[in-house]
Design a protein around this motif. Sequence first.
Motif, PDB file in Angstrom:
ATOM      1  N   LEU A  51     -14.462  48.313  35.898  1.00 16.19           N
ATOM      2  CA  LEU A  51     -13.139  48.935  36.018  1.00 16.19           C
ATOM      3  C   LEU A  51     -12.333  48.571  34.784  1.00 16.19           C
ATOM      4  O   LEU A  51     -12.205  47.397  34.449  1.00 16.19           O
ATOM      5  N   ILE A  52     -11.794  49.575  34.103  1.00 14.26           N
ATOM      6  CA  ILE A  52     -10.973  49.345  32.922  1.00 14.26           C
ATOM      7  C   ILE A  52      -9.594  49.938  33.174  1.00 14.26           C
ATOM      8  O   ILE A  52      -9.462  51.144  33.434  1.00 14.26           O
ATOM      9  N   VAL A  53      -8.573  49.091  33.104  1.00 16.22           N
ATOM     10  CA  VAL A  53      -7.204  49.527  33.353  1.00 16.22           C
ATOM     11  C   VAL A  53      -6.455  49.545  32.018  1.00 16.22           C
ATOM     12  O   VAL A  53      -6.331  48.504  31.353  1.00 16.22           O
ATOM     13  N   CYS A  54      -5.966  50.721  31.632  1.00 14.79           N
ATOM     14  CA  CYS A  54      -5.377  50.921  30.313  1.00 14.79           C
ATOM     15  C   CYS A  54      -3.888  51.235  30.398  1.00 14.79           C
ATOM     16  O   CYS A  54      -3.427  51.873  31.356  1.00 14.79           O
ATOM     17  N   GLY A  55      -3.160  50.795  29.389  1.00 11.60           N
ATOM     18  CA  GLY A  55      -1.764  51.166  29.235  1.00 11.60           C
ATOM     19  C   GLY A  55      -1.624  52.269  28.217  1.00 11.60           C
ATOM     20  O   GLY A  55      -2.617  52.809  27.710  1.00 11.60           O
ATOM     21  N   THR A  56      -0.387  52.593  27.860  1.00 12.76           N
ATOM     22  CA  THR A  56      -0.141  53.717  26.955  1.00 12.76           C
ATOM     23  C   THR A  56      -0.128  53.325  25.482  1.00 12.76           C
ATOM     24  O   THR A  56      -0.159  54.188  24.602  1.00 12.76           O
ATOM     25  N   GLY A  57      -0.094  52.017  25.192  1.00 13.10           N
ATOM     26  CA  GLY A  57      -0.100  51.565  23.806  1.00 13.10           C
ATOM     27  C   GLY A  57      -1.509  51.471  23.250  1.00 13.10           C
ATOM     28  O   GLY A  57      -2.492  51.863  23.898  1.00 13.10           O
ATOM     29  N   TYR A  80      -8.610  53.738  34.522  1.00 16.51           N
ATOM     30  CA  TYR A  80      -7.272  54.087  34.987  1.00 16.51           C
ATOM     31  C   TYR A  80      -6.291  54.013  33.825  1.00 16.51           C
ATOM     32  O   TYR A  80      -6.351  53.085  33.011  1.00 16.51           O
ATOM     33  N   LEU A  81      -5.386  54.988  33.771  1.00 13.58           N
ATOM     34  CA  LEU A  81      -4.253  54.931  32.855  1.00 13.58           C
ATOM     35  C   LEU A  81      -3.007  54.677  33.693  1.00 13.58           C
ATOM     36  O   LEU A  81      -2.678  55.475  34.583  1.00 13.58           O
ATOM     37  N   ILE A  82      -2.334  53.565  33.421  1.00 18.62           N
ATOM     38  CA  ILE A  82      -1.089  53.250  34.114  1.00 18.62           C
ATOM     39  C   ILE A  82       0.061  53.619  33.183  1.00 18.62           C
ATOM     40  O   ILE A  82       0.273  52.986  32.154  1.00 18.62           O
ATOM     41  N   GLY A  83       0.776  54.659  33.533  1.00 14.87           N
ATOM     42  CA  GLY A  83       1.842  55.148  32.663  1.00 14.87           C
ATOM     43  C   GLY A  83       1.663  56.623  32.367  1.00 14.87           C
ATOM     44  O   GLY A  83       0.652  57.248  32.727  1.00 14.87           O
TER      45      GLY A  83
END
Length: 497
Positions: A51-57, A80-83
């Motif tokens: 599981l890879i959880v990514c932000g917008t930066g 997952y992209l959070i944002g």
Amino acid sequence: MQYLLNAKEMKQADQNTITVFSVPSLVLMERAALRVIETIEKEGIDDTKTLIVCGTGNNGGDGMAVARMLYLMGRKVTVYLIGNYEKCSEETKKQYEILNAYGIEVREGEIKECGEQTLVIDALFGIGLSRDVEGKYEEAIEKMNAIEAKKLAVDIPSGIHADSGAVMGCCFYADYTVTFAYNKLGICLYPGAKAAGKVIVSEIGITKESFLEKEPQVLALEKKDIVKLLPERRSDSNKGTYGKVLVIAGSKEMAGAAYFSAKAAYLAGCGLVKILTHEKNRTMLNEKVPEAILITYDEKEVEKETLIEAVHWADVVVMGPGLGTSKTAQLMLEATLMEARVPMVLDADALNLLARETELLKRVHTDLILTPHLGEMSRLVGKSVEDIKKNLLETAQKFAAEYHVICVQKDVRTITSIPYGKTYVNLSGNHGMATAGSGDVLSGLIGGLMAGGLSAERAAAMGVYLHGYAGDVMVKKTGYYSLMAGDILEGIKEVTK
């Protein structure tokens, strides 16, 4: 010796690499992702279901590049992209497009239906976080932490402040952190160091040239520095070659502190140690350190002429361990500070006495190294221990600059601050060293290194590193519960072979 960068320094080095040396940002991102893959393989981490959880930066872009590489290696990857996608950096948008081109779904919103994961990779926030984590980001981190799997952070665990190591509301707790180009202050200082787990510093193409001659100011010594920095030993030498240390320590029947400091000074390589102590300590010290010269005083007070003569004899003075805070001790400290023209190490009770009148430090005409633990530092600066722990670097640096002394602020990460110069964060040592006499060993070790020829700056930083390294070597034999100051003395022999 390694650099420990804060967020501003790392961002500038990254930007200089891109703009001055024309290395595309996406190239750096790809290299970062490859280093994560290499670490997973080298550490034997099960990445079967990741599981890879990514932000917008750009940290999120790094995570997406890792996802693609794992996917092409045949792993099951959930991303997952959070944002909001629209707020993604240009590089992260490009990585998002690449994932879409390969048919790799990027989920958005609340993390759910993840199945049985073997690895969780945190690529939510990078080093730029400056406010507390809240809302959907806090929920994402809590869910990531709750998953029973190995955990890896990309560059820095999300929620950790890159400069101070503080937890910004909540944070990801990693087993491994792959950080890029240079180590970061926030994952060396606590509590960030605990959240980071094992830190792997990986080269991605951002080199010293990218500092543009503006060198980072915080450093950490490494094992390879020992041979480079230890005082040179010559075949055509004698005991006078390696200096004389005066240890002023030990009040009535408090001989242990004097013993540990004197013994450590000898083990650091100094040629001759003289101990000025209470008469009641004579028998024990004669037995434990027969190599040392003893000068003693009785129930009244030390004769000033005797004290001054001893101070003038020395090349280095170590003062304070077990000294007590009596009127006699106060008078001895004041006289020594006024008379000394050689470097001094002030520890323990010397610091407690100084806390009554810190302005004394401004009247001294020699190099001073102060080695306070947090309680002693609290008394010296008039701040709570909790406040100091939140501002370790700043507290040590301000004190060093104000009084023009070298401040060795002892804690789980000891900070050695040079006035208007470098700051060293010590990465050696362990919690087994939280034991009586450990600080006495350190003061003597630093004094012995100076007597052997090191500058005050180098002796302070190297003494702290050797002290911790000696503890690391010996704890393998004793265990954490049983490590004692005497074991650290034995460890000094091991690490200076």
